[in-house]
Write a protein that holds these residues in place. Structure first.
Motif, mmCIF file in Angstrom:
data_model
loop_
_atom_site.group_PDB
_atom_site.id
_atom_site.type_symbol
_atom_site.label_atom_id
_atom_site.label_comp_id
_atom_site.label_asym_id
_atom_site.label_seq_id
_atom_site.Cartn_x
_atom_site.Cartn_y
_atom_site.Cartn_z
ATOM 1 N N ALA A 12 0.723 -1.206 0.232
ATOM 2 C CA ALA A 12 -0.013 -0.050 0.077
ATOM 3 C C ALA A 12 0.820 1.397 -0.027
ATOM 4 N N ALA A 13 1.780 1.344 0.829
ATOM 5 C CA ALA A 13 2.777 2.298 0.794
ATOM 6 C C ALA A 13 3.629 2.748 -0.500
ATOM 7 N N ALA A 14 3.761 1.393 -1.458
ATOM 8 C CA ALA A 14 4.560 1.557 -2.553
ATOM 9 C C ALA A 14 3.251 2.098 -3.471
ATOM 10 N N ARG A 15 2.189 1.799 -3.439
ATOM 11 C CA ARG A 15 1.162 2.460 -4.245
ATOM 12 C C ARG A 15 1.050 3.897 -4.038
ATOM 13 N N ALA A 16 1.118 4.314 -2.599
ATOM 14 C CA ALA A 16 0.824 5.722 -2.212
ATOM 15 C C ALA A 16 1.962 6.428 -2.952
ATOM 16 N N ARG A 17 3.230 5.885 -3.103
ATOM 17 C CA ARG A 17 4.194 6.480 -3.830
ATOM 18 C C ARG A 17 3.884 7.063 -5.048
ATOM 19 N N ILE A 18 3.215 6.230 -5.825
ATOM 20 C CA ILE A 18 2.537 6.534 -7.363
ATOM 21 C C ILE A 18 1.749 7.869 -7.266
ATOM 22 N N ASP A 19 0.923 7.957 -5.997
ATOM 23 C CA ASP A 19 -0.269 9.079 -6.142
ATOM 24 C C ASP A 19 0.773 10.472 -5.878
ATOM 25 N N VAL A 20 1.791 10.278 -5.043
ATOM 26 C CA VAL A 20 2.599 11.606 -4.978
ATOM 27 C C VAL A 20 3.777 11.617 -6.026
ATOM 28 N N ASN A 21 3.558 11.064 -7.093
ATOM 29 C CA ASN A 21 4.562 11.159 -8.178
ATOM 30 C C ASN A 21 6.039 10.803 -7.841
ATOM 31 N N ASP A 22 6.196 9.746 -7.094
ATOM 32 C CA ASP A 22 7.429 9.209 -6.634
ATOM 33 C C ASP A 22 7.535 7.664 -7.386
ATOM 34 N N GLN A 23 7.540 7.664 -8.780
ATOM 35 C CA GLN A 23 7.614 6.660 -9.299
ATOM 36 C C GLN A 23 8.969 5.763 -9.118
ATOM 37 N N ALA A 24 10.071 6.462 -9.016
ATOM 38 C CA ALA A 24 11.072 5.648 -8.777
ATOM 39 C C ALA A 24 11.302 5.052 -7.341
ATOM 40 N N GLY A 25 10.476 5.653 -6.448
ATOM 41 C CA GLY A 25 10.618 4.930 -5.235
ATOM 42 C C GLY A 25 9.548 3.957 -5.146
ATOM 43 N N ALA A 26 8.420 4.070 -5.749
ATOM 44 C CA ALA A 26 7.513 3.143 -5.906
ATOM 45 C C ALA A 26 7.996 1.845 -6.602
ATOM 46 N N VAL A 27 8.868 1.994 -7.711
ATOM 47 C CA VAL A 27 9.404 0.704 -8.253
ATOM 48 C C VAL A 27 10.621 0.162 -7.626
ATOM 49 N N ARG A 28 11.298 0.733 -6.718
ATOM 50 C CA ARG A 28 12.164 0.326 -5.918
ATOM 51 C C ARG A 28 11.529 -0.530 -4.815
ATOM 52 N N ASP A 29 10.452 0.086 -4.335
ATOM 53 C CA ASP A 29 9.810 -0.607 -3.266
ATOM 54 C C ASP A 29 9.182 -1.875 -3.924
ATOM 55 N N PHE A 30 8.508 -1.898 -4.794
ATOM 56 C CA PHE A 30 7.885 -3.196 -5.373
ATOM 57 C C PHE A 30 8.970 -4.133 -5.589
ATOM 58 N N LYS A 31 10.278 -3.790 -6.162
ATOM 59 C CA LYS A 31 11.086 -4.778 -6.468
ATOM 60 C C LYS A 31 11.798 -5.473 -5.233
ATOM 61 N N ASP A 32 12.024 -4.384 -4.304
ATOM 62 C CA ASP A 32 12.248 -4.998 -2.849
ATOM 63 C C ASP A 32 11.375 -5.986 -2.330
ATOM 64 N N LEU A 33 9.790 -5.715 -2.417
ATOM 65 C CA LEU A 33 8.870 -6.519 -1.945
ATOM 66 C C LEU A 33 9.068 -7.718 -2.607
#
Length: 68
Positions: A12-33
């Motif tokens: 959910a936190a990774a998805r929330a990063r997308i909502d605040v335009n932090d795509q790089a952070g979201a991708v990193r989080d999804f990969k880690d997960l």
């Protein structure tokens, strides 16, 4: 701070990063997960995390290779 073992909250936190335009952070989080879930033999969930990463960053060759 999120509980590292709470994968639902971390997704959910990774998805929330997308909502605040932090795509790089979201991708990193999804990969880690995805990596952590695969290590725990939770492969369906790992694949879903990679799919979400691919939807954010479709040009990422590493993600596409892992999905194959």
């Amino acid at each position: 701070m999120l509980d590292p073992a709470d994968y639902v909250a971390r997704l959910a936190a990774a998805r929330a990063r997308i909502d605040v335009n932090d795509q790089a952070g979201a991708v990193r989080d999804f990969k880690d997960l995805a990596r952590e879930l695969a290590e725990k033999d939770r492969n369906d969930e790992a694949i879903e995390a990679l799919r979400e990463a691919a939807s954010v960053s479709p040009e990422d060759e590493e993600i596409r290779a892992q999905l194959l």
